[in-house]
Design an enzyme around this catalytic site. Structure first.
Site, PDB file in Angstrom:
ATOM      1  N   LYS A 152       0.930  -1.361   0.225  1.00 40.63           N
ATOM      2  CA  LYS A 152       0.087  -0.409   0.056  1.00 40.63           C
ATOM      3  C   LYS A 152       0.498   1.192  -0.342  1.00 40.63           C
ATOM      4  O   LYS A 152       2.458   1.467  -0.044  1.00 40.63           O
ATOM      5  CB  LYS A 152      -1.067   0.273   1.409  1.00 40.63           C
ATOM      6  CG  LYS A 152      -1.912  -1.531   1.247  1.00 40.63           C
ATOM      7  CD  LYS A 152      -2.847  -1.351   2.427  1.00 40.63           C
ATOM      8  CE  LYS A 152      -3.964  -2.285   1.923  1.00 40.63           C
ATOM      9  NZ  LYS A 152      -5.112  -2.273   3.500  1.00 40.63           N
TER      10      LYS A 152
ATOM     11  N   TYR B 276     -11.942  -1.542  -4.046  1.00 41.90           N
ATOM     12  CA  TYR B 276     -13.075  -1.316  -2.422  1.00 41.90           C
ATOM     13  C   TYR B 276     -14.345  -1.814  -2.972  1.00 41.90           C
ATOM     14  O   TYR B 276     -14.875  -1.644  -2.154  1.00 41.90           O
ATOM     15  CB  TYR B 276     -12.038  -0.259  -1.993  1.00 41.90           C
ATOM     16  CG  TYR B 276     -10.872  -1.286  -1.743  1.00 41.90           C
ATOM     17  CD1 TYR B 276     -10.543  -2.125  -0.764  1.00 41.90           C
ATOM     18  CD2 TYR B 276      -9.148  -0.133  -1.611  1.00 41.90           C
ATOM     19  CE1 TYR B 276      -9.570  -2.693  -0.293  1.00 41.90           C
ATOM     20  CE2 TYR B 276      -8.799  -0.659  -1.054  1.00 41.90           C
ATOM     21  CZ  TYR B 276      -8.601  -1.852  -0.414  1.00 41.90           C
ATOM     22  OH  TYR B 276      -6.883  -2.282  -0.611  1.00 41.90           O
TER      23      TYR B 276
ATOM     24  N   ASN C 138      -1.605   0.146   7.186  1.00 47.69           N
ATOM     25  CA  ASN C 138      -1.667  -1.457   7.431  1.00 47.69           C
ATOM     26  C   ASN C 138      -0.779  -2.171   6.312  1.00 47.69           C
ATOM     27  O   ASN C 138      -0.416  -3.094   5.974  1.00 47.69           O
ATOM     28  CB  ASN C 138      -2.888  -1.932   8.107  1.00 47.69           C
ATOM     29  CG  ASN C 138      -3.572  -2.430   6.638  1.00 47.69           C
ATOM     30  OD1 ASN C 138      -3.488  -1.763   5.483  1.00 47.69           O
ATOM     31  ND2 ASN C 138      -4.962  -3.205   7.171  1.00 47.69           N
TER      32      ASN C 138
ATOM     33  N   HIS D  32      -2.401  -5.250   1.346  1.00 46.20           N
ATOM     34  CA  HIS D  32      -3.599  -6.036   1.258  1.00 46.20           C
ATOM     35  C   HIS D  32      -3.100  -7.494   0.906  1.00 46.20           C
ATOM     36  O   HIS D  32      -2.216  -7.631   0.219  1.00 46.20           O
ATOM     37  CB  HIS D  32      -4.438  -5.012  -0.042  1.00 46.20           C
ATOM     38  CG  HIS D  32      -5.154  -6.315  -0.489  1.00 46.20           C
ATOM     39  ND1 HIS D  32      -6.482  -6.013  -0.025  1.00 46.20           N
ATOM     40  CD2 HIS D  32      -5.684  -7.151  -1.402  1.00 46.20           C
ATOM     41  CE1 HIS D  32      -7.771  -6.531  -0.535  1.00 46.20           C
ATOM     42  NE2 HIS D  32      -6.652  -7.346  -1.802  1.00 46.20           N
TER      43      HIS D  32
ATOM     44  N   GLU E 273      -9.153 -10.323  -8.112  1.00 45.87           N
ATOM     45  CA  GLU E 273      -8.228  -9.747  -7.411  1.00 45.87           C
ATOM     46  C   GLU E 273      -6.932  -9.161  -8.864  1.00 45.87           C
ATOM     47  O   GLU E 273      -6.355  -8.421  -8.942  1.00 45.87           O
ATOM     48  CB  GLU E 273      -8.117  -8.843  -6.520  1.00 45.87           C
ATOM     49  CG  GLU E 273      -8.828  -8.930  -4.814  1.00 45.87           C
ATOM     50  CD  GLU E 273      -8.422  -8.923  -3.807  1.00 45.87           C
ATOM     51  OE1 GLU E 273      -9.543  -8.680  -2.891  1.00 45.87           O
ATOM     52  OE2 GLU E 273      -6.892  -9.512  -3.154  1.00 45.87           O
TER      53      GLU E 273
HETATM   54  P1  GDP Z   1      -8.170  -6.958   6.097  1.00 45.66           P
HETATM   55  O1  GDP Z   1      -8.803  -7.821   4.724  1.00 45.66           O
HETATM   56  O2  GDP Z   1      -7.350  -7.230   6.772  1.00 45.66           O
HETATM   57  O3  GDP Z   1      -7.368  -5.501   4.495  1.00 45.66           O
HETATM   58  O4  GDP Z   1      -9.538  -5.520   6.323  1.00 45.66           O
HETATM   59  P2  GDP Z   1     -11.370  -5.228   5.242  1.00 45.66           P
HETATM   60  O5  GDP Z   1     -10.721  -6.198   4.149  1.00 45.66           O
HETATM   61  O6  GDP Z   1     -11.832  -4.920   7.046  1.00 45.66           O
HETATM   62  O7  GDP Z   1     -10.372  -3.402   4.783  1.00 45.66           O
HETATM   63  C1  GDP Z   1     -10.477  -3.414   4.082  1.00 45.66           C
HETATM   64  C2  GDP Z   1      -9.345  -2.325   4.117  1.00 45.66           C
HETATM   65  O8  GDP Z   1      -9.916  -1.073   4.946  1.00 45.66           O
HETATM   66  C3  GDP Z   1      -7.902  -2.314   5.213  1.00 45.66           C
HETATM   67  O9  GDP Z   1      -6.975  -3.287   4.783  1.00 45.66           O
HETATM   68  C4  GDP Z   1      -7.654  -0.943   5.636  1.00 45.66           C
HETATM   69  O10 GDP Z   1      -6.840  -0.203   5.099  1.00 45.66           O
HETATM   70  C5  GDP Z   1      -9.070  -0.186   5.503  1.00 45.66           C
HETATM   71  N1  GDP Z   1      -9.722  -0.333   7.141  1.00 45.66           N
HETATM   72  C6  GDP Z   1     -10.251  -1.117   7.550  1.00 45.66           C
HETATM   73  N2  GDP Z   1     -11.123  -0.961   8.769  1.00 45.66           N
HETATM   74  C7  GDP Z   1     -11.031   0.342   8.762  1.00 45.66           C
HETATM   75  C8  GDP Z   1     -11.435   1.563  10.164  1.00 45.66           C
HETATM   76  O11 GDP Z   1     -11.594   1.103  10.594  1.00 45.66           O
HETATM   77  N3  GDP Z   1     -11.035   2.489   9.479  1.00 45.66           N
HETATM   78  C9  GDP Z   1     -10.482   2.751   8.387  1.00 45.66           C
HETATM   79  N4  GDP Z   1      -9.847   4.024   8.145  1.00 45.66           N
HETATM   80  N5  GDP Z   1      -9.785   2.023   7.637  1.00 45.66           N
HETATM   81  C10 GDP Z   1     -10.084   1.195   7.507  1.00 45.66           C
END
Ligand code: GDP
Length: 148
Positions: A18, A58, A121, A124, A135
């Protein structure tokens, strides 16, 4: 018989380094971490996502409260998308990646080492073989994928 998406005992997944990690100069360290974890790099692409591309990637998170922030973050600088293969690739990448919230990610995981918070973080990883196929097709054509 092998199905599409399988290569022998291998499974395929997709990662994106990222913008936070690219900006911090951690691209090489994250690729080394993945190679040390026995992932094969099948294709790699560095690009700056447009807003439309990040929104499309996304789209599943469209209704989440953080969607606009996530799109802004993912378009804030270049990313590196990598098509990966190894045994049990999807689950193994989730393991080496660590929890979504970098502050909660287990010691030694990529998000623990290179992430900052729940959004920034570092990396991905596809969450299922089905999403991995979708993807991977978003970033790469079949002719881009190179095996060992
Ligand atoms: P992942 O599968 O661990 O990447 O998590 P998710 O699919 O739930 O979320 C996708 C991405 O959205 C995450 O990797 C973060 O970059 C972002 N994200 C997830 N939860 C949050 C949140 O509560 N706040 C914000 N600002 N970004 C989030």
């Amino acid at each position: 018989m092998m199905s599409v998406g399988e290569t022998g005992g291998m499974e395929e997944t997709l990662t994106i380094i990222k913008p936070d990690a690219v900006r911090a100069g951690n691209t090489g360290r994250i690729i080394a971490h993945l190679e040390d974890a026995r992932f094969e790099i099948q294709a790699m692409r560095r690009m700056h996502l447009s807003r439309a591309q990040a929104e499309a990637f996304y789209a599943v998170h469209r209704e989440r409260p953080f969607y606009a922030d996530l799109v802004a973050f993912m378009t804030s600088g270049p990313v590196v998308a990598i098509a990966l293969a190894r045994e049990n690739a999807v689950a193994h990448l989730r393991d080496v990646m660590g929890a979504t919230d970098s502050t909660q990610a287990a010691e030694g995981t990529i998000r623990n080492l290179y992430g900052t918070n729940i959004q920034n973080n570092a990396i991905h990883g596809s969450d299922s073989p089905e999403n991995a196929a979708i993807e991977r097709a978003f970033f790469f054509a079949a002719c881009d994928l190179v095996g060992r």
